[in-house]
Design a protein around this motif. Structure first.
Motif, PDB file in Angstrom:
ATOM      1  N   HIS A  23     -26.028 -76.358-101.593  1.00 54.97           N
ATOM      2  CA  HIS A  23     -26.442 -77.129-100.449  1.00 54.97           C
ATOM      3  C   HIS A  23     -27.681 -78.028-100.336  1.00 54.97           C
ATOM      4  CE1 HIS A  23     -27.336 -77.464 -96.309  1.00 54.97           C
ATOM      5  NE2 HIS A  23     -28.583 -76.706 -96.422  1.00 54.97           N
ATOM      6  N   HIS A  24     -27.669 -79.190 -99.877  1.00 56.20           N
ATOM      7  CA  HIS A  24     -28.466 -80.256 -99.633  1.00 56.20           C
ATOM      8  C   HIS A  24     -28.301 -81.185 -98.484  1.00 56.20           C
ATOM      9  CE1 HIS A  24     -31.969 -82.309-100.890  1.00 56.20           C
ATOM     10  NE2 HIS A  24     -31.273 -83.431-101.332  1.00 56.20           N
ATOM     11  N   HIS A  25     -28.984 -81.110 -97.434  1.00 57.76           N
ATOM     12  CA  HIS A  25     -28.754 -81.673 -96.437  1.00 57.76           C
ATOM     13  C   HIS A  25     -29.408 -83.142 -96.719  1.00 57.76           C
ATOM     14  CE1 HIS A  25     -28.075 -83.625 -92.521  1.00 57.76           C
ATOM     15  NE2 HIS A  25     -29.520 -83.583 -92.284  1.00 57.76           N
ATOM     16  N   GLY A  26     -28.612 -84.463 -96.292  1.00 60.27           N
ATOM     17  CA  GLY A  26     -29.312 -85.551 -96.751  1.00 60.27           C
ATOM     18  C   GLY A  26     -29.010 -86.157 -98.006  1.00 60.27           C
ATOM     19  N   ALA A  27     -27.990 -85.415 -98.869  1.00 59.03           N
ATOM     20  CA  ALA A  27     -27.708 -86.059-100.185  1.00 59.03           C
ATOM     21  C   ALA A  27     -26.283 -85.501-100.359  1.00 59.03           C
ATOM     22  CB  ALA A  27     -28.414 -85.788-101.089  1.00 59.03           C
ATOM     23  N   GLY A  28     -25.725 -85.808-101.473  1.00 61.01           N
ATOM     24  CA  GLY A  28     -24.175 -85.557-101.802  1.00 61.01           C
ATOM     25  C   GLY A  28     -24.114 -84.182-102.450  1.00 61.01           C
ATOM     26  N   ASP A 129     -20.755 -89.718 -76.536  1.00 58.09           N
ATOM     27  CA  ASP A 129     -21.821 -90.774 -76.337  1.00 58.09           C
ATOM     28  C   ASP A 129     -22.653 -90.837 -77.653  1.00 58.09           C
ATOM     29  OD1 ASP A 129     -20.610 -91.520 -74.032  1.00 58.09           O
ATOM     30  OD2 ASP A 129     -22.241 -90.766 -72.832  1.00 58.09           O
ATOM     31  N   GLN A 130     -22.936 -89.912 -78.447  1.00 58.33           N
ATOM     32  CA  GLN A 130     -23.916 -89.880 -79.199  1.00 58.33           C
ATOM     33  C   GLN A 130     -23.288 -90.167 -80.696  1.00 58.33           C
ATOM     34  OE1 GLN A 130     -25.078 -85.743 -78.465  1.00 58.33           O
ATOM     35  NE2 GLN A 130     -27.333 -86.700 -78.480  1.00 58.33           N
ATOM     36  N   TYR A 131     -22.008 -90.442 -80.788  1.00 57.09           N
ATOM     37  CA  TYR A 131     -21.233 -90.459 -82.013  1.00 57.09           C
ATOM     38  C   TYR A 131     -21.797 -91.914 -82.656  1.00 57.09           C
ATOM     39  CZ  TYR A 131     -17.944 -86.376 -80.944  1.00 57.09           C
ATOM     40  OH  TYR A 131     -17.498 -85.486 -80.825  1.00 57.09           O
ATOM     41  N   ASP A 132     -22.021 -91.729 -83.799  1.00 56.90           N
ATOM     42  CA  ASP A 132     -22.197 -92.943 -84.966  1.00 56.90           C
ATOM     43  C   ASP A 132     -20.720 -93.392 -85.290  1.00 56.90           C
ATOM     44  OD1 ASP A 132     -25.060 -93.307 -84.514  1.00 56.90           O
ATOM     45  OD2 ASP A 132     -25.082 -91.314 -85.956  1.00 56.90           O
ATOM     46  N   LYS A 133     -19.971 -92.468 -85.626  1.00 56.28           N
ATOM     47  CA  LYS A 133     -18.409 -92.798 -85.853  1.00 56.28           C
ATOM     48  C   LYS A 133     -17.819 -91.501 -85.299  1.00 56.28           C
ATOM     49  CE  LYS A 133     -19.240 -94.778 -90.640  1.00 56.28           C
ATOM     50  NZ  LYS A 133     -20.723 -94.697 -90.467  1.00 56.28           N
ATOM     51  N   SER A 134     -16.557 -91.643 -84.846  1.00 56.08           N
ATOM     52  CA  SER A 134     -15.681 -90.833 -84.347  1.00 56.08           C
ATOM     53  C   SER A 134     -14.725 -90.292 -85.467  1.00 56.08           C
ATOM     54  CB  SER A 134     -14.848 -91.121 -83.083  1.00 56.08           C
ATOM     55  OG  SER A 134     -14.116 -92.389 -83.505  1.00 56.08           O
ATOM     56  N   LEU A 135     -14.190 -89.108 -85.168  1.00 55.41           N
ATOM     57  CA  LEU A 135     -13.122 -88.468 -86.137  1.00 55.41           C
ATOM     58  C   LEU A 135     -12.010 -88.149 -85.311  1.00 55.41           C
ATOM     59  CD1 LEU A 135     -15.585 -86.153 -88.412  1.00 55.41           C
ATOM     60  CD2 LEU A 135     -14.692 -88.342 -89.015  1.00 55.41           C
ATOM     61  N   PRO A 136     -11.137 -89.073 -85.047  1.00 51.00           N
ATOM     62  CA  PRO A 136     -10.032 -88.901 -84.033  1.00 51.00           C
ATOM     63  C   PRO A 136      -8.975 -87.904 -84.673  1.00 51.00           C
ATOM     64  CG  PRO A 136      -9.882 -91.073 -84.859  1.00 51.00           C
ATOM     65  CD  PRO A 136     -11.168 -90.480 -85.313  1.00 51.00           C
ATOM     66  N   GLY A 137      -8.858 -87.708 -86.041  1.00 57.84           N
ATOM     67  CA  GLY A 137      -8.029 -86.877 -86.783  1.00 57.84           C
ATOM     68  C   GLY A 137      -8.096 -85.472 -86.436  1.00 57.84           C
ATOM     69  N   ALA A 166     -25.503 -88.706 -89.503  1.00 54.52           N
ATOM     70  CA  ALA A 166     -25.193 -88.334 -90.778  1.00 54.52           C
ATOM     71  C   ALA A 166     -24.864 -86.844 -90.791  1.00 54.52           C
ATOM     72  CB  ALA A 166     -25.976 -88.502 -91.876  1.00 54.52           C
ATOM     73  N   VAL A 167     -24.446 -86.180 -89.446  1.00 53.79           N
ATOM     74  CA  VAL A 167     -23.989 -84.620 -89.506  1.00 53.79           C
ATOM     75  C   VAL A 167     -22.713 -84.674 -88.599  1.00 53.79           C
ATOM     76  CG1 VAL A 167     -24.752 -82.586 -88.610  1.00 53.79           C
ATOM     77  CG2 VAL A 167     -26.340 -83.895 -89.254  1.00 53.79           C
ATOM     78  N   PRO A 168     -21.723 -84.251 -89.078  1.00 46.11           N
ATOM     79  CA  PRO A 168     -20.474 -84.005 -88.451  1.00 46.11           C
ATOM     80  C   PRO A 168     -20.801 -82.937 -87.390  1.00 46.11           C
ATOM     81  CG  PRO A 168     -19.827 -83.933 -90.976  1.00 46.11           C
ATOM     82  CD  PRO A 168     -21.556 -83.619 -90.686  1.00 46.11           C
ATOM     83  N   VAL A 169     -20.009 -83.481 -86.239  1.00 46.36           N
ATOM     84  CA  VAL A 169     -20.261 -82.534 -84.914  1.00 46.36           C
ATOM     85  C   VAL A 169     -18.732 -82.389 -84.423  1.00 46.36           C
ATOM     86  CG1 VAL A 169     -21.409 -82.494 -82.642  1.00 46.36           C
ATOM     87  CG2 VAL A 169     -22.549 -83.601 -84.516  1.00 46.36           C
ATOM     88  N   PHE A 170     -18.290 -80.933 -84.138  1.00 45.63           N
ATOM     89  CA  PHE A 170     -17.216 -80.631 -83.622  1.00 45.63           C
ATOM     90  C   PHE A 170     -16.985 -79.999 -82.347  1.00 45.63           C
ATOM     91  CE2 PHE A 170     -17.249 -80.579 -88.232  1.00 45.63           C
ATOM     92  CZ  PHE A 170     -15.823 -81.307 -88.599  1.00 45.63           C
ATOM     93  N   CYS A 171     -16.150 -80.374 -81.293  1.00 49.54           N
ATOM     94  CA  CYS A 171     -16.359 -80.001 -79.945  1.00 49.54           C
ATOM     95  C   CYS A 171     -14.990 -79.332 -79.814  1.00 49.54           C
ATOM     96  CB  CYS A 171     -16.593 -81.100 -78.918  1.00 49.54           C
ATOM     97  SG  CYS A 171     -17.949 -81.687 -79.150  1.00 49.54           S
ATOM     98  N   LEU A 194     -16.615 -83.223 -95.606  1.00 45.69           N
ATOM     99  CA  LEU A 194     -17.263 -84.048 -94.618  1.00 45.69           C
ATOM    100  C   LEU A 194     -18.830 -84.329 -94.487  1.00 45.69           C
ATOM    101  CD1 LEU A 194     -14.728 -83.333 -91.690  1.00 45.69           C
ATOM    102  CD2 LEU A 194     -14.536 -85.142 -92.949  1.00 45.69           C
ATOM    103  N   ALA A 195     -19.272 -83.220 -94.469  1.00 46.88           N
ATOM    104  CA  ALA A 195     -20.790 -83.147 -94.481  1.00 46.88           C
ATOM    105  C   ALA A 195     -21.349 -84.046 -95.874  1.00 46.88           C
ATOM    106  CB  ALA A 195     -21.417 -81.688 -94.662  1.00 46.88           C
ATOM    107  N   GLY A 196     -20.692 -83.873 -96.828  1.00 44.58           N
ATOM    108  CA  GLY A 196     -21.031 -84.554 -98.220  1.00 44.58           C
ATOM    109  C   GLY A 196     -20.635 -86.028 -98.054  1.00 44.58           C
ATOM    110  N   LEU A 197     -19.710 -86.396 -97.638  1.00 47.23           N
ATOM    111  CA  LEU A 197     -19.210 -87.819 -97.491  1.00 47.23           C
ATOM    112  C   LEU A 197     -20.228 -88.534 -96.384  1.00 47.23           C
ATOM    113  CD1 LEU A 197     -15.473 -87.588 -97.189  1.00 47.23           C
ATOM    114  CD2 LEU A 197     -16.824 -88.503 -99.160  1.00 47.23           C
ATOM    115  N   ALA A 198     -20.714 -87.817 -95.308  1.00 49.71           N
ATOM    116  CA  ALA A 198     -21.497 -88.401 -94.221  1.00 49.71           C
ATOM    117  C   ALA A 198     -22.995 -88.614 -94.723  1.00 49.71           C
ATOM    118  CB  ALA A 198     -21.488 -87.353 -93.200  1.00 49.71           C
ATOM    119  N   THR A 199     -23.353 -88.088 -95.887  1.00 52.71           N
ATOM    120  CA  THR A 199     -24.712 -88.124 -96.311  1.00 52.71           C
ATOM    121  C   THR A 199     -24.678 -88.750 -97.795  1.00 52.71           C
ATOM    122  OG1 THR A 199     -24.699 -86.018 -97.081  1.00 52.71           O
ATOM    123  CG2 THR A 199     -25.599 -86.332 -94.864  1.00 52.71           C
ATOM    124  N   ARG A 200     -23.335 -89.296 -98.141  1.00 56.20           N
ATOM    125  CA  ARG A 200     -23.274 -89.763 -99.497  1.00 56.20           C
ATOM    126  C   ARG A 200     -24.417 -90.704 -99.936  1.00 56.20           C
ATOM    127  NH1 ARG A 200     -17.465 -91.528-101.629  1.00 56.20           N
ATOM    128  NH2 ARG A 200     -18.051 -93.294-100.497  1.00 56.20           N
TER     129      ARG A 200
END
Length: 203
Positions: A23-28, A129-137, A166-171, A194-200
């Motif tokens: 585990h390492h947030h902020g890197a891959g 409203d806070q999304y930098d990127k959406s994950l419609p899938g 850079a953090v995936p958020v699910f509702c 997803l967490a790894g890709l978001a911070t890669r």
């Protein structure tokens, strides 16, 4: 709104996903594969998870949906960093999500409740409203899986996901069955990737 009122599912399937990356947030994260450039080379092994139940009537001792999400992540070896009950208030929801994603220990945020269409269902408005990127899938697949159980009532379900700082958020909806389905079948299996890709590209 009552966190259990969004939708009604009957999901009982268990998840047995297991990962073995560090585990390492902020890197891959470290790559345990034989090849350094495999599809899952950047997966995060042990996720730090923030869980928020959006409800004006629930408590942590009466939060079956939150319990289901905790169980799904812990059974896969992940760590719960934060768990709170949050009122149905746009500014409050935004505040706790912003605080969570700014914490270096948080790799994933999951909310449950407030995704329906009544006037006090405001989670989607607050978070999207806070999304930098959406994950419609995610929403598309969640509704597809839910249709077999709740039929056309799935039209009232607005489950969504995106990347914030850079953090995936699910509702997720607020029922226990919806939380179980979403976390066990969809989020937990894909969250490390997803967490790894978001911070890669972050160093």
């Amino acid at each position: 709104m009552d966190a259990n009122s969004d939708t009604d599912h009957t999901h009982t399937e268990e998840h047995t996903e297991n990962t073995n990356h560090s585990h390492h947030h902020g890197a891959g994260g470290d790559d345990d594969h034989d090849h350094n450039h495999t599809h899952h080379a950047h997966d995060v092994g042990t996720l730090g998870v923030a869980i928020f139940t959006v409800s004006s009537s629930r408590s942590l001792t009466d939060d079956a949906a939150g319990d289901a999400i905790v169980a799904a992540f812990e059974s896969a070896g992940h760590t719960i960093i934060t768990r709170e009950i949050v009122d149905d208030d746009v500014h409050r929801i935004q505040s706790v999500v912003e605080t969570a994603v700014s914490d270096a220990d948080t790799d994933i945020v999951v909310t449950t409740g407030g995704t329906g269409i009544t006037p006090d269902d405001v989670t989607i408005e607050a978070v999207s409203d806070q999304y930098d990127k959406s994950l419609p899938g995610f929403g598309e697949l969640f509704r597809r899986r839910s249709e077999a159980e709740i039929g056309t009532r799935v039209l009232g379900t607005r489950a969504t996901a995106g990347i914030i700082d850079a953090v995936p958020v699910f509702c997720l909806p607020g029922s226990e069955n919806a939380a179980t389905l979403g976390s066990t079948e969809l989020i937990v299996p894909e969250a490390p990737h997803l967490a790894g890709l978001a911070t890669r590209d972050e160093t």
